[in-house]
Structure formats: C-alpha cells, structure tokens
Scaffold this motif. Structure first.
Motif, PDB file in Angstrom:
ATOM      1  N   LYS A   1      45.613  23.358  79.266  1.00 47.15           N
ATOM      2  CA  LYS A   1      46.812  23.639  78.481  1.00 47.15           C
ATOM      3  C   LYS A   1      48.071  23.478  79.337  1.00 47.15           C
ATOM      4  O   LYS A   1      49.111  23.034  78.847  1.00 47.15           O
ATOM      5  CB  LYS A   1      46.741  25.061  77.905  1.00 47.15           C
ATOM      6  N   TYR A   2      47.968  23.820  80.609  1.00 48.85           N
ATOM      7  CA  TYR A   2      49.101  23.686  81.526  1.00 48.85           C
ATOM      8  C   TYR A   2      49.478  22.215  81.695  1.00 48.85           C
ATOM      9  O   TYR A   2      50.667  21.858  81.669  1.00 48.85           O
ATOM     10  CB  TYR A   2      48.744  24.310  82.873  1.00 48.85           C
ATOM     11  N   LEU A   3      48.482  21.356  81.867  1.00 54.00           N
ATOM     12  CA  LEU A   3      48.767  19.931  81.991  1.00 54.00           C
ATOM     13  C   LEU A   3      49.410  19.391  80.715  1.00 54.00           C
ATOM     14  O   LEU A   3      50.331  18.572  80.770  1.00 54.00           O
ATOM     15  CB  LEU A   3      47.484  19.151  82.288  1.00 54.00           C
ATOM     16  N   GLU A   4      48.933  19.851  79.576  1.00 57.36           N
ATOM     17  CA  GLU A   4      49.503  19.412  78.300  1.00 57.36           C
ATOM     18  C   GLU A   4      50.964  19.826  78.179  1.00 57.36           C
ATOM     19  O   GLU A   4      51.807  19.056  77.701  1.00 57.36           O
ATOM     20  CB  GLU A   4      48.687  19.989  77.142  1.00 57.36           C
ATOM     21  N   ALA A   5      51.291  21.029  78.637  1.00 53.96           N
ATOM     22  CA  ALA A   5      52.642  21.563  78.460  1.00 53.96           C
ATOM     23  C   ALA A   5      53.633  21.085  79.519  1.00 53.96           C
ATOM     24  O   ALA A   5      54.840  21.034  79.251  1.00 53.96           O
ATOM     25  CB  ALA A   5      52.598  23.094  78.458  1.00 53.96           C
ATOM     26  N   ASN A   6      53.145  20.722  80.699  1.00 54.01           N
ATOM     27  CA  ASN A   6      54.051  20.474  81.824  1.00 54.01           C
ATOM     28  C   ASN A   6      54.072  19.046  82.341  1.00 54.01           C
ATOM     29  O   ASN A   6      54.844  18.748  83.262  1.00 54.01           O
ATOM     30  CB  ASN A   6      53.696  21.416  82.979  1.00 54.01           C
ATOM     31  N   PHE A   7      53.273  18.175  81.763  1.00 56.03           N
ATOM     32  CA  PHE A   7      53.234  16.790  82.212  1.00 56.03           C
ATOM     33  C   PHE A   7      53.355  15.857  81.011  1.00 56.03           C
ATOM     34  O   PHE A   7      53.099  16.246  79.863  1.00 56.03           O
ATOM     35  CB  PHE A   7      51.936  16.497  82.966  1.00 56.03           C
ATOM     36  N   GLY A   8      53.738  14.631  81.293  1.00 55.71           N
ATOM     37  CA  GLY A   8      53.858  13.639  80.231  1.00 55.71           C
ATOM     38  C   GLY A   8      52.520  13.057  79.849  1.00 55.71           C
ATOM     39  O   GLY A   8      51.461  13.551  80.226  1.00 55.71           O
ATOM     40  N   GLY A   9      52.590  11.960  79.102  1.00 56.25           N
ATOM     41  CA  GLY A   9      51.370  11.306  78.651  1.00 56.25           C
ATOM     42  C   GLY A   9      51.081  11.593  77.190  1.00 56.25           C
ATOM     43  O   GLY A   9      51.801  12.357  76.537  1.00 56.25           O
ATOM     44  N   PRO A  10      50.020  11.005  76.648  1.00 54.68           N
ATOM     45  CA  PRO A  10      49.672  11.195  75.232  1.00 54.68           C
ATOM     46  C   PRO A  10      49.460  12.671  74.906  1.00 54.68           C
ATOM     47  O   PRO A  10      48.920  13.432  75.709  1.00 54.68           O
ATOM     48  CB  PRO A  10      48.365  10.412  75.083  1.00 54.68           C
ATOM     49  N   SER A  11      49.889  13.077  73.714  1.00 48.85           N
ATOM     50  CA  SER A  11      49.715  14.460  73.276  1.00 48.85           C
ATOM     51  C   SER A  11      48.242  14.724  72.989  1.00 48.85           C
ATOM     52  O   SER A  11      47.561  13.941  72.326  1.00 48.85           O
ATOM     53  CB  SER A  11      50.535  14.725  72.014  1.00 48.85           C
ATOM     54  N   LEU A  12      47.757  15.861  73.487  1.00 48.79           N
ATOM     55  CA  LEU A  12      46.354  16.229  73.290  1.00 48.79           C
ATOM     56  C   LEU A  12      46.206  17.508  72.477  1.00 48.79           C
ATOM     57  O   LEU A  12      45.135  18.098  72.435  1.00 48.79           O
ATOM     58  CB  LEU A  12      45.662  16.375  74.647  1.00 48.79           C
ATOM     59  N   LEU A  13      47.286  17.938  71.842  1.00 48.45           N
ATOM     60  CA  LEU A  13      47.234  19.046  70.892  1.00 48.45           C
ATOM     61  C   LEU A  13      48.073  18.675  69.680  1.00 48.45           C
ATOM     62  O   LEU A  13      49.155  18.105  69.823  1.00 48.45           O
ATOM     63  CB  LEU A  13      47.760  20.345  71.520  1.00 48.45           C
ATOM     64  N   PRO A  14      47.610  19.011  68.476  1.00 47.63           N
ATOM     65  CA  PRO A  14      48.335  18.627  67.267  1.00 47.63           C
ATOM     66  C   PRO A  14      49.521  19.539  66.995  1.00 47.63           C
ATOM     67  O   PRO A  14      49.621  20.648  67.534  1.00 47.63           O
ATOM     68  CB  PRO A  14      47.271  18.784  66.177  1.00 47.63           C
ATOM     69  N   GLU A  15      50.411  19.078  66.147  1.00 47.84           N
ATOM     70  CA  GLU A  15      51.547  19.892  65.721  1.00 47.84           C
ATOM     71  C   GLU A  15      51.205  20.744  64.508  1.00 47.84           C
ATOM     72  O   GLU A  15      51.850  21.760  64.258  1.00 47.84           O
ATOM     73  CB  GLU A  15      52.744  18.984  65.382  1.00 47.84           C
TER      74      GLU A  15
END
Length: 326
Positions: free
Chosen positions: A186-200
C-alpha cells in the motif's frame, strides 16, 4: 459474509499468526539459490487424471469437491471504468532484471541511508514476494533497488543497522525503514508513480480491505492441512477464494481488474497449489472455475513471472517442513 470473517480476523491471536509466518517463510530453501524460469503452472499445464480423486472415505476428499453453495454477496455489475492498460503488456519492461546474489553473514552492508531506496527481500519468502511484485508492476525497478538477504545465513548488520525485527520484507526510503508486506504494498501504491493498483470505486475499495484482512486466515487454514490437522479448513479457504472472485463481473481478478489484492494472494497460491497437487493429489481448481481462470491470468503477468519460483523446488521445501507431520 465477508464482514463477519473480518471481525473474526481482527481478534485472531497474534502469536498464532506470527508462528504461521515463520512456518511459511522457513519452508523456503536457502535464498542464496538463484531464480530459474519456472514452468507454467496454469491449469492447462497440469494433467487432470482420475488419480487426483481419492476414494470417498479419504480424509481429503472434501478438497476435491467444493462445498454446497452458501449465502454470498451477489455479483456486482459496475459501469466499466476507463480502461486500464493490459497487465501483461505494461506491468513489466519486457526485459528480465538481472538479480543480485543474496547477501550472507560474510557480506558487507550497503551504504545505508545514502538516499537510495532499497527493498530488502528474500527470493524465497512469499511475504517479501508481495512487495517485489508490486515494485515490478509499478515499473519501479530503476527507483527501488533489490537487496536480497539469505534467511538461512543472514548478516548480523541487517538486524543491527537496517531492521531490528530482522525479517523481510523491509523498505529503506526517506531515511527510515518500514516493514510488513501488506503495509508496504500500500505504501508503494501511495508514494510512488506507475500504474494504479487500487480502484477508485468505493465498493471495490471496501471489498479490497476485507480481502486484505482475510489473507492470514487463508494461509493458516491451508497450512493446517499440511500439518495434518484436517482438510476442512483448507477446502473452505479455497471456496472462499472462488466466491470472492465471483463478486465483480468486469474482469477475472478479485476486484475485476488487476490490483494489490491479487498481489497479496498470488505468492501463497503459487506455493499451495503444487504442494497439494503432488503430495495429496488435490487439484484446487477442480470445481472452482474462477480460481482456474485467475491462475491462468496471473501467469500472463510478466512482472509477477519474474518473481516466481520453480514449483518443484517449492514442493521439495514444503515436503521437508511438513511431511513428517502428516
């Protein structure tokens, strides 16, 4: 149904879960061994013969026949969101990363806290593999350096200078070291770029958290069968996965589209499936078509494939740990 499981999970004994993590990680063979390109473990590559089905009086027959349907959240048909790029096409560079050798007790430490972001892993630990997959899927190979640790011969400086918990995974970032695999993905998803790995989508976000909270229960239930404690819990765990994969209709993954939830479960199903197949003659995909499709789709993900282990080596490592208890 899922909410109830989450409530139970919140009160699960922490000591039991810590023991589970030790059991799973310590079944890993020496992490100094290099990765090889494992054969495909998709359903199409696994023969299904009558030998997979044991007599009705077998204690494990329940795993071969999914349980009768239980009340379950109805499938949710959502308006298709903006199409995200193909997982297999964009989640990896297409060029295999040259993996560094695992560091041992005789290895010198890296220049810690020099501004480099480092991911400390073991090549054989499923918890570390979660974060490794996430790094690859977000295309962060150039931003986050892999530092593999040999868990069977780990260097003293790792505990003293890097991570006092003395386990993997750990992430060195912004002059601090963080741990725990689910927190790190979750930290990588929130703090780094790249493709989104969690839906809105709020419904998908809520379901994601329920599935994250079930991961330890899933692993403990399956490992209990390895230890000779009966197979009912393992059967129920795989049935739960099958039903979870049926909730959203906009794709073959847990949240429809590929996400961190798939990453959270993949390393464990990668290990559990070949072991059950070889040691107990159980094909976990029989009667579970959603799970079979999910495995096929995950095997197409190049970013994940670069982290996978040879199934034969995984089975041998689990045999050494558990067969004496069967």
């Amino acid at each position: 149904m899922f909410g109830g499981r989450k409530d139970v999970q919140k009160h699960r004994n922490e000591t039991t879960m810590a023991t589970l993590k030790v059991l799973i990680c310590h079944t890993c063979y020496s992490s100094s061994s290099r990765l090889t390109s494992p054969p495909d473990i998709s359903p199409s590559s696994t023969s299904r013969t009558s030998g997979l089905i044991r007599p009705p009086n077998s204690a494990i027959a329940c795993l071969l026949r999914p349980r009768a349907p239980e009340p379950f959240l109805a499938p949710v048909a959502l308006a298709r969101p903006r199409r995200r790029a193909s997982v297999s096409a964009t989640m990896a560079s297409g060029v295999k990363e040259v993996l560094p050798p695992a560091l041992t007790s005789t290895s010198d430490p890296p220049p810690i806290f020099d501004g480099t972001t480092r991911l400390y892993i073991s090549y054989t630990c499923p918890f570390a593999q979660r974060v490794w997959i996430t790094r690859n899927c977000k295309g962060l190979q150039d931003q986050i350096k892999l530092v593999p640790i040999d868990l069977q011969n780990r260097p003293a400086w790792y505990k003293e200078k890097v991570y006092p918990a003395n386990k993997v995974p750990a992430l060195e970032h912004n002059n601090k070291v963080l741990g725990e695999s689910l927190d790190l993905i979750k930290y990588l998803e929130a703090n780094f770029g790249g493709p989104s790995l969690l839906p809105e989508d709020p419904a998908k976000k809520e379901f994601a958290e329920e599935l994250f909270s079930y991961t330890d229960t899933f692993s403990k239930s399956v490992v209990s069968s390895f230890k000779g404690e009966g197979d009912d819990q393992a059967a129920g765990a795989f049935d739960f996965i099958e039903k979870a994969l049926s909730k959203f209709e906009d794709g073959p993954f847990f949240l429809g589209q590929f996400s961190l939830v798939d990453i959270a479960y993949a390393p464990f199903i990668e290990r559990f499936r070949p072991y059950l197949q070889e040691v107990k003659g159980i094909d976990i995909t029989v009667g579970r078509p959603k799970l079979a499709t999910w495995i096929e789709e995950m095997n197409k993900n190049e970013a994940y494939a670069q982290t996978r282990q040879d199934p034969k080596e995984l089975v041998e490592s689990y045999k050494k740990r558990f067969q004496a208890q069967l």
